[in-house]
Design a protein around this motif. Structure first.
Motif, PDB file in Angstrom:
ATOM      1  N   HIS A  15      39.061  44.686  36.392  1.00 32.41           N
ATOM      2  CA  HIS A  15      38.230  43.917  37.335  1.00 32.41           C
ATOM      3  C   HIS A  15      36.877  44.610  37.459  1.00 32.41           C
ATOM      4  N   GLU A  17      35.155  45.256  39.934  1.00 30.03           N
ATOM      5  CA  GLU A  17      35.091  46.146  41.105  1.00 30.03           C
ATOM      6  C   GLU A  17      35.908  47.418  40.882  1.00 30.03           C
ATOM      7  N   PHE A  21      43.476  43.136  37.262  1.00 30.52           N
ATOM      8  CA  PHE A  21      43.877  41.922  37.975  1.00 30.52           C
ATOM      9  C   PHE A  21      44.181  40.793  37.005  1.00 30.52           C
ATOM     10  N   GLU A  23      44.312  36.371  37.727  1.00 24.22           N
ATOM     11  CA  GLU A  23      44.442  35.238  38.651  1.00 24.22           C
ATOM     12  C   GLU A  23      45.746  34.507  38.325  1.00 24.22           C
ATOM     13  N   THR A  43      43.063  30.576  46.004  1.00 27.00           N
ATOM     14  CA  THR A  43      43.399  31.275  44.758  1.00 27.00           C
ATOM     15  C   THR A  43      44.222  32.511  45.098  1.00 27.00           C
ATOM     16  N   ILE A  45      45.602  36.405  43.204  1.00 27.53           N
ATOM     17  CA  ILE A  45      45.613  37.342  42.064  1.00 27.53           C
ATOM     18  C   ILE A  45      46.679  38.414  42.279  1.00 27.53           C
ATOM     19  N   GLU A  64      40.217  37.632  53.019  1.00 30.87           N
ATOM     20  CA  GLU A  64      41.141  37.940  51.913  1.00 30.87           C
ATOM     21  C   GLU A  64      42.434  38.509  52.484  1.00 30.87           C
ATOM     22  N   CYS A 124      46.412  39.419  46.228  1.00 30.11           N
ATOM     23  CA  CYS A 124      45.327  39.063  47.142  1.00 30.11           C
ATOM     24  C   CYS A 124      45.128  37.557  47.045  1.00 30.11           C
ATOM     25  N   THR A 125      45.002  36.914  48.190  1.00 31.56           N
ATOM     26  CA  THR A 125      44.714  35.479  48.182  1.00 31.56           C
ATOM     27  C   THR A 125      43.475  35.220  49.032  1.00 31.56           C
ATOM     28  N   VAL A 126      42.717  34.216  48.630  1.00 31.53           N
ATOM     29  CA  VAL A 126      41.559  33.794  49.427  1.00 31.53           C
ATOM     30  C   VAL A 126      41.523  32.273  49.528  1.00 31.53           C
ATOM     31  N   PHE A 130      38.517  31.943  45.237  1.00 29.83           N
ATOM     32  CA  PHE A 130      37.570  32.927  44.723  1.00 29.83           C
ATOM     33  C   PHE A 130      36.603  32.309  43.715  1.00 29.83           C
ATOM     34  N   PHE A 132      33.127  34.071  41.460  1.00 31.22           N
ATOM     35  CA  PHE A 132      32.257  35.242  41.312  1.00 31.22           C
ATOM     36  C   PHE A 132      30.876  35.021  41.938  1.00 31.22           C
TER      37      PHE A 132
HETATM   38  N1  GUN Z   1      39.704  36.585  41.540  1.00 24.83           N
HETATM   39  C1  GUN Z   1      38.936  37.403  40.830  1.00 24.83           C
HETATM   40  N2  GUN Z   1      38.594  38.481  41.547  1.00 24.83           N
HETATM   41  C2  GUN Z   1      39.160  38.334  42.740  1.00 24.83           C
HETATM   42  C3  GUN Z   1      39.171  39.134  43.903  1.00 24.83           C
HETATM   43  O1  GUN Z   1      38.586  40.203  43.984  1.00 24.83           O
HETATM   44  N3  GUN Z   1      39.868  38.627  44.944  1.00 24.83           N
HETATM   45  C4  GUN Z   1      40.533  37.454  44.872  1.00 24.83           C
HETATM   46  N4  GUN Z   1      41.217  37.079  45.937  1.00 24.83           N
HETATM   47  N5  GUN Z   1      40.536  36.707  43.809  1.00 24.83           N
HETATM   48  C5  GUN Z   1      39.863  37.149  42.742  1.00 24.83           C
END
Ligand code: GUN
Length: 160
Positions: A15, A17, A21, A23, A43, A45, A64, A124-126, A130, A132
């Motif tokens: 990733h 960061e 990871f 998705e 989403t 990951i 998140e 992790c879900t958002v 997600f 970029f």
């Molecule tokens: N998809 C790609 N990068 C990320 C991330 O940092 N967080 C989440 N939740 N989904 C991602």
């Protein structure tokens, strides 16, 4: 199972960061985020950190949710109201670790293995999902300027 086998088995990739990871879910349903941009509704990951890997300070525009799966506990650090907060994500509830955490939208956050060795696997879900376009890496200079009392940890946990 070691980190390398898990990275292969789960088909994880580096990733930007830090860490690894993949998705695993992107909803077909769409929504519009707070800024009016089109996004998936949600989403998910897998995310893995090993040894000295760091997820460097970054921010995104959705809350998140983090879920611990296995391995060693992960420390999440985030700035809110000019304070540095930490969460220990793991399964040892008696020592204050939690298996779920919420990182609020738009805050700077980072993570690393609490003990610095082994690996930790989380999800992790958002929602909104997600993109970029909603992802920003912090620079040392800007973050130290914003939080001068925390320059040491910022030096350690930023990429540039
Ligand atoms: N998809 C790609 N990068 C990320 C991330 O940092 N967080 C989440 N939740 N989904 C991602």
């Amino acid at each position: 199972m070691g980190a390398k086998s898990l990275i292969d088995l789960l088909k994880l990739l580096p990733h930007p960061e830090g860490g690894y990871f993949r998705e695993t879910y992107r909803s077909n349903e769409k929504t519009v985020n707070a800024e009016g941009a089109n996004r998936s509704q949600s989403t998910a990951i897998y995310f893995l950190l090993e040894n000295e890997n760091k997820s460097h300070f970054h921010r995104i525009k959705s809350d998140e949710l983090w879920f611990f799966h296995q391995g060693e506990p992960i420390e999440i650090l985030y700035f809110e109201n000019s304070e540095l907060h930490t969460i220990q994500l793991g399964n040892d509830f008696l020592t204050g670790q939690v298996a779920q955490a919420v990182i609020p939208a738009n805050v700077w956050f980072a993570s690393r293995l609490a003990g610095g060795t082994g690996y930790g696997l989380v999800s992790c879900t958002v929602s909104p999902g997600f993109d970029f376009l909603d992802f920003e890496m912090a620079t040392k200079q800007n973050l130290v300027a914003e939080f001068p009392d925390f320059s040491e940890i910022i030096e350690e946990m930023t990429l540039d």
